[in-house]
Write an enzyme that holds these catalytic residues in place. Structure first.
Site, PDB file in Angstrom:
ATOM      1  N   TYR A  28       0.835  -1.204   0.000  1.00 22.12           N
ATOM      2  CA  TYR A  28       0.000   0.000   0.000  1.00 22.12           C
ATOM      3  C   TYR A  28       0.875   1.260   0.000  1.00 22.12           C
ATOM      4  O   TYR A  28       0.555   2.254  -0.639  1.00 22.12           O
ATOM      5  CB  TYR A  28      -0.895  -0.032   1.243  1.00 22.12           C
ATOM      6  CG  TYR A  28      -2.109   0.852   1.186  1.00 22.12           C
ATOM      7  CD1 TYR A  28      -2.096   2.106   1.774  1.00 22.12           C
ATOM      8  CD2 TYR A  28      -3.285   0.419   0.565  1.00 22.12           C
ATOM      9  CE1 TYR A  28      -3.229   2.925   1.744  1.00 22.12           C
ATOM     10  CE2 TYR A  28      -4.416   1.219   0.540  1.00 22.12           C
ATOM     11  CZ  TYR A  28      -4.378   2.465   1.137  1.00 22.12           C
ATOM     12  OH  TYR A  28      -5.495   3.276   1.116  1.00 22.12           O
ATOM     13  N   SER A  59      -4.122  -4.684   3.048  1.00 19.44           N
ATOM     14  CA  SER A  59      -3.957  -5.663   4.136  1.00 19.44           C
ATOM     15  C   SER A  59      -5.207  -6.493   4.386  1.00 19.44           C
ATOM     16  O   SER A  59      -5.112  -7.618   4.868  1.00 19.44           O
ATOM     17  CB  SER A  59      -3.552  -4.926   5.410  1.00 19.44           C
ATOM     18  OG  SER A  59      -2.272  -4.331   5.227  1.00 19.44           O
ATOM     19  N   VAL A  84      -0.533  -0.329   7.745  1.00 23.00           N
ATOM     20  CA  VAL A  84      -1.810   0.370   7.892  1.00 23.00           C
ATOM     21  C   VAL A  84      -1.574   1.615   8.742  1.00 23.00           C
ATOM     22  O   VAL A  84      -1.168   1.497   9.899  1.00 23.00           O
ATOM     23  CB  VAL A  84      -2.864  -0.528   8.565  1.00 23.00           C
ATOM     24  CG1 VAL A  84      -4.241   0.112   8.491  1.00 23.00           C
ATOM     25  CG2 VAL A  84      -2.895  -1.910   7.899  1.00 23.00           C
ATOM     26  N   THR A  89     -10.860   8.419   9.510  1.00 28.50           N
ATOM     27  CA  THR A  89     -12.114   7.709   9.835  1.00 28.50           C
ATOM     28  C   THR A  89     -11.813   6.404  10.573  1.00 28.50           C
ATOM     29  O   THR A  89     -10.666   6.079  10.839  1.00 28.50           O
ATOM     30  CB  THR A  89     -12.881   7.362   8.530  1.00 28.50           C
ATOM     31  OG1 THR A  89     -12.144   6.323   7.847  1.00 28.50           O
ATOM     32  CG2 THR A  89     -13.025   8.579   7.633  1.00 28.50           C
ATOM     33  N   HIS A  91     -12.028   3.540   9.382  1.00 29.67           N
ATOM     34  CA  HIS A  91     -11.623   2.449   8.488  1.00 29.67           C
ATOM     35  C   HIS A  91     -10.326   1.801   8.940  1.00 29.67           C
ATOM     36  O   HIS A  91     -10.116   0.604   8.748  1.00 29.67           O
ATOM     37  CB  HIS A  91     -11.490   2.964   7.046  1.00 29.67           C
ATOM     38  CG  HIS A  91     -11.394   1.845   6.059  1.00 29.67           C
ATOM     39  ND1 HIS A  91     -10.364   1.692   5.174  1.00 29.67           N
ATOM     40  CD2 HIS A  91     -12.214   0.778   5.854  1.00 29.67           C
ATOM     41  CE1 HIS A  91     -10.548   0.603   4.451  1.00 29.67           C
ATOM     42  NE2 HIS A  91     -11.664   0.027   4.838  1.00 29.67           N
TER      43      HIS A  91
HETATM   44  N1  LIG Z   1      -5.885   2.246   4.296  1.00 24.40           N
HETATM   45  C1  LIG Z   1      -5.109   1.116   4.112  1.00 24.40           C
HETATM   46  C2  LIG Z   1      -5.597   0.011   3.435  1.00 24.40           C
HETATM   47  N2  LIG Z   1      -6.864   0.037   2.932  1.00 24.40           N
HETATM   48  C3  LIG Z   1      -7.305  -0.858   1.881  1.00 24.40           C
HETATM   49  C4  LIG Z   1      -7.839  -2.179   2.447  1.00 24.40           C
HETATM   50  O1  LIG Z   1      -6.788  -2.970   2.966  1.00 24.40           O
HETATM   51  C5  LIG Z   1      -8.517  -2.986   1.325  1.00 24.40           C
HETATM   52  O2  LIG Z   1      -7.580  -3.225   0.296  1.00 24.40           O
HETATM   53  C6  LIG Z   1      -9.697  -2.260   0.743  1.00 24.40           C
HETATM   54  O3  LIG Z   1     -10.603  -1.934   1.782  1.00 24.40           O
HETATM   55  C7  LIG Z   1     -10.405  -3.109  -0.322  1.00 24.40           C
HETATM   56  O4  LIG Z   1     -10.849  -4.303   0.240  1.00 24.40           O
HETATM   57  N3  LIG Z   1      -4.833  -1.090   3.278  1.00 24.40           N
HETATM   58  C8  LIG Z   1      -3.555  -1.141   3.787  1.00 24.40           C
HETATM   59  O5  LIG Z   1      -2.860  -2.166   3.643  1.00 24.40           O
HETATM   60  N4  LIG Z   1      -3.062  -0.064   4.458  1.00 24.40           N
HETATM   61  C9  LIG Z   1      -3.789   1.069   4.637  1.00 24.40           C
HETATM   62  O6  LIG Z   1      -3.298   2.046   5.268  1.00 24.40           O
HETATM   63  C1  LIG Z   2      -6.162   2.734   7.313  1.00 25.25           C
HETATM   64  C2  LIG Z   2      -7.083   3.318   6.346  1.00 25.25           C
HETATM   65  O1  LIG Z   2      -8.015   2.700   5.868  1.00 25.25           O
HETATM   66  C3  LIG Z   2      -6.899   4.766   6.055  1.00 25.25           C
HETATM   67  O2  LIG Z   2      -5.813   4.910   5.165  1.00 25.25           O
HETATM   68  C4  LIG Z   2      -8.143   5.340   5.426  1.00 25.25           C
HETATM   69  O3  LIG Z   2      -8.003   6.724   5.584  1.00 25.25           O
HETATM   70  P1  LIG Z   2      -9.328   7.537   6.001  1.00 25.25           P
HETATM   71  O4  LIG Z   2      -9.768   6.974   7.355  1.00 25.25           O
HETATM   72  O5  LIG Z   2      -8.870   8.982   6.106  1.00 25.25           O
HETATM   73  O6  LIG Z   2     -10.365   7.293   4.925  1.00 25.25           O
END
Ligand SMILES: Nc1c(NC[C@H](O)[C@H](O)[C@H](O)CO)[nH]c(=O)[nH]c1=O
Ligand SMILES: CC(=O)[C@@H](O)COP(=O)(O)O
Length: 183
Positions: A28, A59, A84, A89, A91
């Site tokens: 990522y 991830s 990550v 948010t 997420h």
């Molecule tokens: N925000 C990060 C993500 N987000 C993507 C998710 O892992 C996933 O690929 C998506 O939701 C589609 O299913 N992934 C990371 O590895 N690191 C991040 O910071």
């Molecule tokens: C870890 C995540 O999913 C993050 O990168 C998403 O960022 P946001 O919470 O500002 O949408």
């Protein structure tokens, strides 16, 4: 082999049979991913394990990719690598909690996985953990996978005479025992 904040150098297990590892990485953040990959590969090479690398978008996909590879291929174990970084948010919590939970569930089913997914507040923390010369969390994940493979092999050895031995002249097919063979 020390990693993270641990002060315990457990070294690496030795193997008398080849070890085949899949590194499953979510690149990522590309520079972080390269550092993690280099660190994990260095440990696997040091242990004499063969390895191949599987990339997924994020991830959250790492556990699914490991499940697929475990079911359809013949890897002895897996190294999960990702990064990550908390955003604005919730997420972050989804990605962190669900990827680690899924990896733990796979591990409880006997899949040998070292979890090297970095979960941090900012880029600086990520760089410190991805750096093999600093906290080396990816190297630690590779070592963890090797230890679990060694444990599997240690306890998976044929038992010495415990329990019933099948008769050499009988072929058991899914519980339906066939009589003596004539082949
Ligand atoms: N925000 C990060 C993500 N987000 C993507 C998710 O892992 C996933 O690929 C998506 O939701 C589609 O299913 N992934 C990371 O590895 N690191 C991040 O910071
Ligand atoms: C870890 C995540 O999913 C993050 O990168 C998403 O960022 P946001 O919470 O500002 O949408």
């Amino acid at each position: 082999m020390m990693a993270g904040h641990s002060d315990n150098d457990m070294g690496l297990p030795a193997f008398d049979k080849p070890v085949k590892i899949a590194i499953v990485i979510a690149p990522y953040y590309t520079a972080i991913a390269k550092a993690q990959l280099d660190a994990a590969r260095a440990v696997l090479d040091q242990a004499g394990a063969t390895h191949e690398t599987i990339e997924v978008p994020g991830s959250l996909e790492i556990p699914t990719a490991i499940g697929i590879a475990h079911r359809l291929s013949n890897f002895d174990g897996f190294v999960a690598l990702g990064c990550v970084i908390r955003g604005a948010t919730s997420h972050y919590d989804v990605v962190v909690n669900e990827s680690s939970r899924a990896l733990t569930l796979l591990g409880m089913q006997g899949v040998c996985i070292g979890n090297g997914i970095i979960t941090v507040e900012n880029r600086e923390q990520a760089e410190e953990r991805a750096d093999a010369a600093r906290l080396n969390t990816a190297g630690g994940a590779a070592a963890a996978a090797l230890y679990l493979i060694a444990l599997t092999r240690r306890f998976g050895q044929p038992k010495g005479g415990v329990g019933f031995k099948p008769r050499p002249d009988v072929i058991e097919v899914a519980g339906d025992t066939k009589g003596p063979t004539t082949a």
